[in-house]
Every structure is written in C-alpha cells, then in structure tokens.
Write a protein that holds these residues in place. Structure first.
Motif, PDB file in Angstrom:
ATOM      1  N   PRO A 188       0.821  -1.209   0.000  1.00  0.00           N
ATOM      2  CA  PRO A 188       0.000   0.000   0.000  1.00  0.00           C
ATOM      3  C   PRO A 188       0.857   1.261   0.000  1.00  0.00           C
ATOM      4  CG  PRO A 188      -0.917  -1.617   1.512  1.00  0.00           C
ATOM      5  CD  PRO A 188       0.399  -2.176   1.042  1.00  0.00           C
ATOM      6  N   GLY A 189       0.603   2.139  -0.938  1.00  0.00           N
ATOM      7  CA  GLY A 189       1.398   3.357  -1.069  1.00  0.00           C
ATOM      8  C   GLY A 189       2.612   3.211  -1.961  1.00  0.00           C
ATOM      9  N   GLY A 190       2.926   1.989  -2.393  1.00  0.00           N
ATOM     10  CA  GLY A 190       4.035   1.776  -3.309  1.00  0.00           C
ATOM     11  C   GLY A 190       3.620   2.028  -4.746  1.00  0.00           C
ATOM     12  N   ASP A 191       4.611   2.241  -5.623  1.00  0.00           N
ATOM     13  CA  ASP A 191       4.297   2.520  -7.015  1.00  0.00           C
ATOM     14  C   ASP A 191       5.565   2.304  -7.840  1.00  0.00           C
ATOM     15  OD1 ASP A 191       2.432   3.845  -9.118  1.00  0.00           O
ATOM     16  OD2 ASP A 191       4.311   4.981  -9.262  1.00  0.00           O
ATOM     17  N   ALA A 192       5.465   1.480  -8.885  1.00  0.00           N
ATOM     18  CA  ALA A 192       6.640   1.121  -9.672  1.00  0.00           C
ATOM     19  C   ALA A 192       7.219   2.320 -10.414  1.00  0.00           C
ATOM     20  CB  ALA A 192       6.290   0.006 -10.654  1.00  0.00           C
ATOM     21  N   ARG A 193       6.367   3.184 -10.942  1.00  0.00           N
ATOM     22  CA  ARG A 193       6.871   4.334 -11.684  1.00  0.00           C
ATOM     23  C   ARG A 193       7.591   5.308 -10.750  1.00  0.00           C
ATOM     24  NH1 ARG A 193       5.981   5.301 -16.801  1.00  0.00           N
ATOM     25  NH2 ARG A 193       4.255   3.786 -16.833  1.00  0.00           N
ATOM     26  N   ARG A 235      25.743   0.451 -14.543  1.00  0.00           N
ATOM     27  CA  ARG A 235      26.222  -0.427 -15.616  1.00  0.00           C
ATOM     28  C   ARG A 235      25.567  -1.795 -15.605  1.00  0.00           C
ATOM     29  NH1 ARG A 235      31.653   1.910 -14.831  1.00  0.00           N
ATOM     30  NH2 ARG A 235      32.055   0.314 -13.248  1.00  0.00           N
ATOM     31  N   HIS A 236      25.269  -2.318 -14.388  1.00  0.00           N
ATOM     32  CA  HIS A 236      24.967  -3.742 -14.304  1.00  0.00           C
ATOM     33  C   HIS A 236      23.652  -4.112 -13.628  1.00  0.00           C
ATOM     34  CE1 HIS A 236      28.942  -4.512 -15.825  1.00  0.00           C
ATOM     35  NE2 HIS A 236      29.523  -3.901 -14.806  1.00  0.00           N
ATOM     36  N   ASN A 237      22.943  -3.163 -12.997  1.00  0.00           N
ATOM     37  CA  ASN A 237      21.720  -3.558 -12.287  1.00  0.00           C
ATOM     38  C   ASN A 237      20.718  -4.164 -13.268  1.00  0.00           C
ATOM     39  OD1 ASN A 237      18.831  -3.080 -11.209  1.00  0.00           O
ATOM     40  ND2 ASN A 237      20.128  -2.834  -9.402  1.00  0.00           N
ATOM     41  N   ILE A 238      20.257  -5.355 -12.971  1.00  0.00           N
ATOM     42  CA  ILE A 238      19.433  -6.108 -13.921  1.00  0.00           C
ATOM     43  C   ILE A 238      18.074  -5.466 -14.175  1.00  0.00           C
ATOM     44  CG2 ILE A 238      20.573  -8.309 -13.454  1.00  0.00           C
ATOM     45  CD1 ILE A 238      18.223  -9.028 -11.604  1.00  0.00           C
ATOM     46  N   HIS A 239      17.630  -4.575 -13.309  1.00  0.00           N
ATOM     47  CA  HIS A 239      16.327  -3.929 -13.480  1.00  0.00           C
ATOM     48  C   HIS A 239      16.419  -2.503 -13.993  1.00  0.00           C
ATOM     49  CE1 HIS A 239      14.360  -6.797 -10.286  1.00  0.00           C
ATOM     50  NE2 HIS A 239      14.675  -7.403 -11.410  1.00  0.00           N
ATOM     51  N   VAL A 240      17.493  -1.788 -13.675  1.00  0.00           N
ATOM     52  CA  VAL A 240      17.522  -0.350 -13.966  1.00  0.00           C
ATOM     53  C   VAL A 240      18.840   0.119 -14.566  1.00  0.00           C
ATOM     54  CG1 VAL A 240      15.776   0.335 -12.277  1.00  0.00           C
ATOM     55  CG2 VAL A 240      18.166   0.115 -11.559  1.00  0.00           C
ATOM     56  N   LYS A 241      19.629  -0.757 -15.138  1.00  0.00           N
ATOM     57  CA  LYS A 241      20.894  -0.311 -15.724  1.00  0.00           C
ATOM     58  C   LYS A 241      20.632   0.630 -16.900  1.00  0.00           C
ATOM     59  CE  LYS A 241      21.260  -4.489 -18.573  1.00  0.00           C
ATOM     60  NZ  LYS A 241      22.014  -5.739 -18.760  1.00  0.00           N
ATOM     61  N   ASP A 242      21.655   1.348 -17.285  1.00  0.00           N
ATOM     62  CA  ASP A 242      21.548   2.301 -18.383  1.00  0.00           C
ATOM     63  C   ASP A 242      20.924   1.635 -19.605  1.00  0.00           C
ATOM     64  OD1 ASP A 242      22.769   4.160 -16.790  1.00  0.00           O
ATOM     65  OD2 ASP A 242      24.757   3.934 -17.684  1.00  0.00           O
ATOM     66  N   GLY A 243      19.946   2.312 -20.201  1.00  0.00           N
ATOM     67  CA  GLY A 243      19.281   1.792 -21.390  1.00  0.00           C
ATOM     68  C   GLY A 243      17.910   1.215 -21.123  1.00  0.00           C
ATOM     69  N   ILE A 244      17.592   0.909 -19.862  1.00  0.00           N
ATOM     70  CA  ILE A 244      16.259   0.399 -19.514  1.00  0.00           C
ATOM     71  C   ILE A 244      15.329   1.587 -19.297  1.00  0.00           C
ATOM     72  CG2 ILE A 244      14.894  -0.855 -17.800  1.00  0.00           C
ATOM     73  CD1 ILE A 244      17.256  -2.725 -17.408  1.00  0.00           C
ATOM     74  N   THR A 245      14.232   1.622 -20.022  1.00  0.00           N
ATOM     75  CA  THR A 245      13.318   2.763 -19.955  1.00  0.00           C
ATOM     76  C   THR A 245      12.390   2.650 -18.750  1.00  0.00           C
ATOM     77  OG1 THR A 245      11.586   1.726 -21.276  1.00  0.00           O
ATOM     78  CG2 THR A 245      13.331   2.898 -22.467  1.00  0.00           C
ATOM     79  N   GLU A 246      11.780   3.767 -18.425  1.00  0.00           N
ATOM     80  CA  GLU A 246      10.822   3.793 -17.324  1.00  0.00           C
ATOM     81  C   GLU A 246       9.657   2.840 -17.593  1.00  0.00           C
ATOM     82  OE1 GLU A 246       7.713   7.077 -15.600  1.00  0.00           O
ATOM     83  OE2 GLU A 246       9.841   7.654 -15.651  1.00  0.00           O
ATOM     84  N   ASP A 247       9.106   2.868 -18.800  1.00  0.00           N
ATOM     85  CA  ASP A 247       7.969   2.002 -19.110  1.00  0.00           C
ATOM     86  C   ASP A 247       8.348   0.529 -19.040  1.00  0.00           C
ATOM     87  OD1 ASP A 247       6.279   4.148 -19.444  1.00  0.00           O
ATOM     88  OD2 ASP A 247       6.410   4.166 -21.634  1.00  0.00           O
TER      89      ASP A 247
END
Length: 297
Positions: A188-193, A235-247
């Motif tokens: 509750p109160g969380g949001d992925a975006r 460089r390496h985070n599997i969820h948010v590394k450079d090149g991964i878009t918000e959507d």
C-alpha cells in the motif's frame, strides 16, 4: 544533475561496519565519523521467534557491544523506511546508548494506512510522534563532524529515504545489489513508476559514491554482499541499468510483483515499526498482542 547540497562533503569517508541478520536477510550498519567517536545506526533488527511469540535482542546486542568496545558515541538511529520484513530494535538500543530516532516524514502516510488495516483506533497516534525527528527531502543532520543528507526516494513505500553520509549512501530497499535488481512496489502506497524515478535520483549521485543495501538474498547462490557503487548499479543492475526505460521497468516490476508472496514477518513488522519499534500497548492484564487482519493485505 547534482542532487546534493553544497555542504555535503563527498571527500569524507565514513567508517561503515555491517551486521548481517540471516533470518531476515537484513544488513544493519554502524556509520562512524572518521574524525570523532560519533556514530549512527542504520536499520537495526529486533529478533522475533514468530511461532513462539518471543522477542529477543541478540542482533541489537551485537551492535551495542561493537559501539561500546570501540568507545563510540551514538547520535542517531535511522530507519530508511517502515520495514515489512523485520522489526526495528531502535528503541531498545536507544535505551542503552541514547541517540535520536529518525525516519522520513511520510511515516504519517504509512501510519494512516496501516492504522486502519490493524484497526488501531484513535489511541494510535498517526502524527509520527513515536520518532524523535521526521526528515523531509533535503534535510540534513550531523554525525559528529559529518553532515548527513536525507533524500526522499519513495516507490517501495511512501516513507523511503536514502541517507547520504560523506561518500556513502544507504538506500534502504530502493535498490538491491546489481544482480538483485530492485525492491517490490506493490505494498500500500508503493508505485513502480515512482520507484524508477527515485532510483534515477540515486543514480545521479557521483559514480564513485558507495551504496549500501538494506537486504541481500545471495542470488544464484553467491555469497551475501551489501556494498556497491553508483557506477556499478548504472552499468549492471538487472532492473535499472543504463538503457532500460521507465515504461519497461514498470512493466517488469508490476508483472514480477504480481507473483510475489507477502514477507514472512510483514504482520508483526508493520505493527511494531509504524510505532517506531515499540510493541503495541499491553492489555489490562499486562499482556501484549499483535493482530492478524484477515484478507486485509
């Protein structure tokens, strides 16, 4: 973009000692000013045998022993957020060593939501007064000669804060190690975006900034780790590394969260941690109870 105020000195290298709690995969930290005995504790753990309903303080005592053995002076007990997977030992440690308990000001939002979930009634204060200080985005506080900077990084929960102390940043559950990705955003109160945008704030810190995790689960059987850098995450985070878009992140995070079960200790953790680490008040006979709401989470 530089997200730090000018008076935060990244040339300062705080001495960081980690304490890993295996039952909850939580890492607590003692953060020491290199120029004085002053220190802070980040995200302490109180031990709970859930099946027996028994609270003990072995994890907290290990931290207390470390502080005493090194002649340190505790000034702050910081909670990066209201944890759903372990109970805070901050009040217990405060009784032994002093210091102020701090958390993000959005604790009041969390208290409002879960005060209703647990049917706490009007006697449960929802103003954050269980804590000594409520920190706003951009607030600073001192640990000896170091200036610590609180940065609001919601998404996992509304009250999540990243605490920047010299060249070290304590990210709570906003990020995991690069091979662990990011925390869930479906409480509750969380949001992925919102979480993605908070992570981007963290990744705008200088690349050499040390990042310290609140949890690690040893993905793929590797040893437990808790320290990385902004550069490594970018460089390496599997969820948010450079090149991964918000959507793309939001689609991944929401799909993944839909498959996750609730943390084992979420029921007791929320009831205790929204009170600043204290147990619910005892009944007329002196007994303390934790509630189990049915089909409420």
């Amino acid at each position: 973009m530089n997200v730090l105020p000018q008076h935060v000195d990244l040339s300062i290298k705080p001495e960081v000692t980690a304490f890993f709690d295996a039952p909850t995969n939580t890492i607590s930290y003692v953060v020491k000013d290199p120029a004085s005995p002053a220190c802070a504790i980040i995200d302490s753990v109180m031990d709970l045998d859930y099946a027996a309903g028994r609270i003990t303080h072995g994890s907290a005592e290990a931290i207390i022993a470390h502080i005493k053995a090194h002649g340190l002076r505790l000034e702050w007990l910081i909670e990066t957020h209201v944890h759903a997977d372990h109970l805070s030992a901050a009040p217990y440690i405060q009784q032994q060593l002093g210091g102020q308990i701090g958390i993000g000001e959005q604790i009041t939002t969390v208290q409002e939501v879960f005060g209703k979930v647990f049917n706490e009634g009007t006697e449960f204060r929802r103003d954050g007064s269980q804590f000594d200080r409520l920190l706003k985005d951009g607030d600073t506080y001192s640990i000896g000669g170091m200036t610590a900077f609180a940065m609001h990084t919601p998404g996992h929960t509304p009250a999540c804060m990243t605490h920047i102390v010299g060249n070290a940043a304590f990210v709570g559950d906003t990020l995991f190690m690069p091979d662990g990705g990011s925390a869930r955003a479906d409480f509750p109160g969380g949001d992925a975006r919102t979480l993605f945008r908070s992570i981007q704030r963290v990744l705008q810190l200088p690349p050499e900034t040390r990042l310290f995790m609140c949890h690690d689960y040893g993905p793929n059987g590797r040893d437990i780790q808790w320290e990385t850098t902004v550069a490594e995450e970018a460089r390496h985070n599997i969820h948010v590394k450079d090149g991964i878009t918000e959507d793309a992140f939001v689609a991944m995070r929401e799909a993944r969260d839909a498959t996750l079960g609730m943390p084992r200790l979420i029921i007791p953790s929320l009831q205790v941690n929204m009170r600043g680490g204290t147990l619910p008040p005892a009944d007329a006979s002196g007994k303390v109870f934790l509630k189990v709401p049915v089909n409420a989470l």
